[in-house]
Design a protein around this motif. Structure first.
Motif, PDB file in Angstrom:
ATOM      1  N   ARG A 249       0.875  -1.138  -0.082  1.00  0.00           N
ATOM      2  CA  ARG A 249       0.194   0.165  -0.065  1.00  0.00           C
ATOM      3  C   ARG A 249       1.122   1.199  -0.067  1.00  0.00           C
ATOM      4  NH1 ARG A 249      -5.265   0.084   2.032  1.00  0.00           N
ATOM      5  NH2 ARG A 249      -5.014   2.112   1.504  1.00  0.00           N
ATOM      6  N   THR A 262     -10.685  -1.336   7.487  1.00  0.00           N
ATOM      7  CA  THR A 262     -11.627  -1.295   6.442  1.00  0.00           C
ATOM      8  C   THR A 262     -11.234  -0.259   5.186  1.00  0.00           C
ATOM      9  OG1 THR A 262     -13.025  -0.015   7.557  1.00  0.00           O
ATOM     10  CG2 THR A 262     -13.253  -2.272   8.152  1.00  0.00           C
ATOM     11  N   HIS A 264      -9.632   0.065   2.632  1.00  0.00           N
ATOM     12  CA  HIS A 264      -8.917  -0.793   1.660  1.00  0.00           C
ATOM     13  C   HIS A 264      -8.377   0.111   0.440  1.00  0.00           C
ATOM     14  CE1 HIS A 264     -12.304  -1.298  -1.091  1.00  0.00           C
ATOM     15  NE2 HIS A 264     -13.340  -1.187   0.143  1.00  0.00           N
TER      16      HIS A 264
END
Length: 334
Positions: A249, A262, A264
């Motif tokens: 990421r 959450t 994402h």
């Protein structure tokens, strides 16, 4: 000095070849196999050959044993070698197809102070150490999962090596197992052995997971993914070439959403690292001859075996199986 090699198939022949590369003469390598044509050829090359271990003269100075026949025969073969006075053994994977047999053998090994190691490929290559360095270097975060994908690779045949690696990476062992498997008798050398495909999922004690999906209707090579908090390492193998593709990421996303799992987003490709997927037979022989402690001891090997048998049990019973409830299922695997 005398070696006894039980099983001269694809793996056993590699052990024989490596020993001779090191200067051990054929007369010092006793071969046990059921194939009489093969044994006749090996006798011409100077080997002493027998169909059964019991035919070996007990007065021989047997120091090293290599058990490379079918998995269901491993433990009985190893016990017979111990009875001949052998004190150092290597056993091919899977170490057995029976947890009970392995436990009894482990007690015998302990009582006799025998050196026994099991040939788990990735442990001998220390792939876990390379992955640990990548985890730190790229700040991928804690490993949270492991995925295995491929065609007709075999839950036992190939899966056992990856299970062993996954337990190291995830630093845990299964709490429970769910599986839906296919049992096909497609092994070209022995159709009595179950070649297992299908799906299984392992929930680990520390909250991490392992998912496997192998199909006996496809011949795709295997892939593995290590899932980290902030990224993924994709492991692909082609013969002796291994590749580790690193994805992560964006750093700003990690910082912004560090406490919001959450939120994402895409893991972007960062870099590819290569490693040599070398034959581990030389490393196993080094361990057999000179190792102080086994690289893969029987306790470690039992965990991987329980993962296989636990998945079989879950599939047959049609329900989730707890780790402490796993029992032998009487399925021949290798």
């Amino acid at each position: 000095m005398l070696f006894v090699l039980v099983g001269h198939g694809s793996i056993g022949s590699k052990f024989n070849e490596e020993l001779q590369k090191r200067g051990y003469e054929p007369k010092s390598i006793v071969i046990i196999d059921k194939n009489n044509d093969l044994l006749n050829d090996l006798r011409k090359k100077g080997h002493k050959c027998f169909n059964n271990i019991e035919e070996i003269d007990k007065n021989n100075n047997i120091q090293y044993g290599i058990v490379a026949n079918w998995g269901p025969d491993h433990i009985n073969s190893a016990i017979k070698l111990l009875e001949l006075g052998c004190k150092r053994l290597v056993i091919e994977k899977p170490v057995s197809d029976s947890i009970n047999s392995l436990k009894k053998f482990s007690k015998l090994v302990f009582d006799k102070s025998v050196f026994v190691t099991v040939h788990h490929h990735w442990k001998y290559l220390e792939l876990n150490d390379l992955l640990a360095k990548i985890e730190q270097e790229y700040e991928l975060g804690k490993p949270v999962g492991f995925r295995l994908l491929g065609g007709a690779l075999g839950l036992s045949t190939n899966g056992v090596h990856w299970f062993d690696l996954a337990l190291d990476i995830l630093d845990s062992f299964p709490k429970s197992i769910m599986a839906d498997l296919d049992f096909d008798n497609i092994n070209p050398r022995d159709e009595s052995l179950a070649f297992i495909g299908g799906m299984c999922s392992y929930k680990m004690h520390n909250g991490s997971f392992l998912h496997l999906s192998y199909s006996n209707k496809n011949s795709q090579s295997g892939r593995a993914e290590v899932i980290y908090r902030n990224g993924i390492v994709d492991i692909s193998i082609k013969s002796k070439e291994g590749k580790l593709k690193i994805y992560k990421r964006k750093d700003e996303d990690i910082e912004r959403y560090f406490d919001k799992i959450t939120r994402h987003g895409i893991c972007n490709y960062v870099e590819e690292k290569e490693f040599i997927n070398a034959s581990t037979v030389p490393l196993v022989i080094n361990d057999l001859i000179n190792g102080k402690n086994p690289k893969v001891d029987l306790i470690r090997a039992e965990n991987s075996l329980k993962m296989i048998i636990g998945a079989i049990q879950s599939s047959i019973k049609g329900n989730r199986v707890k780790w402490e409830e796993i029992i032998d299922q009487g399925i021949r695997i290798s």
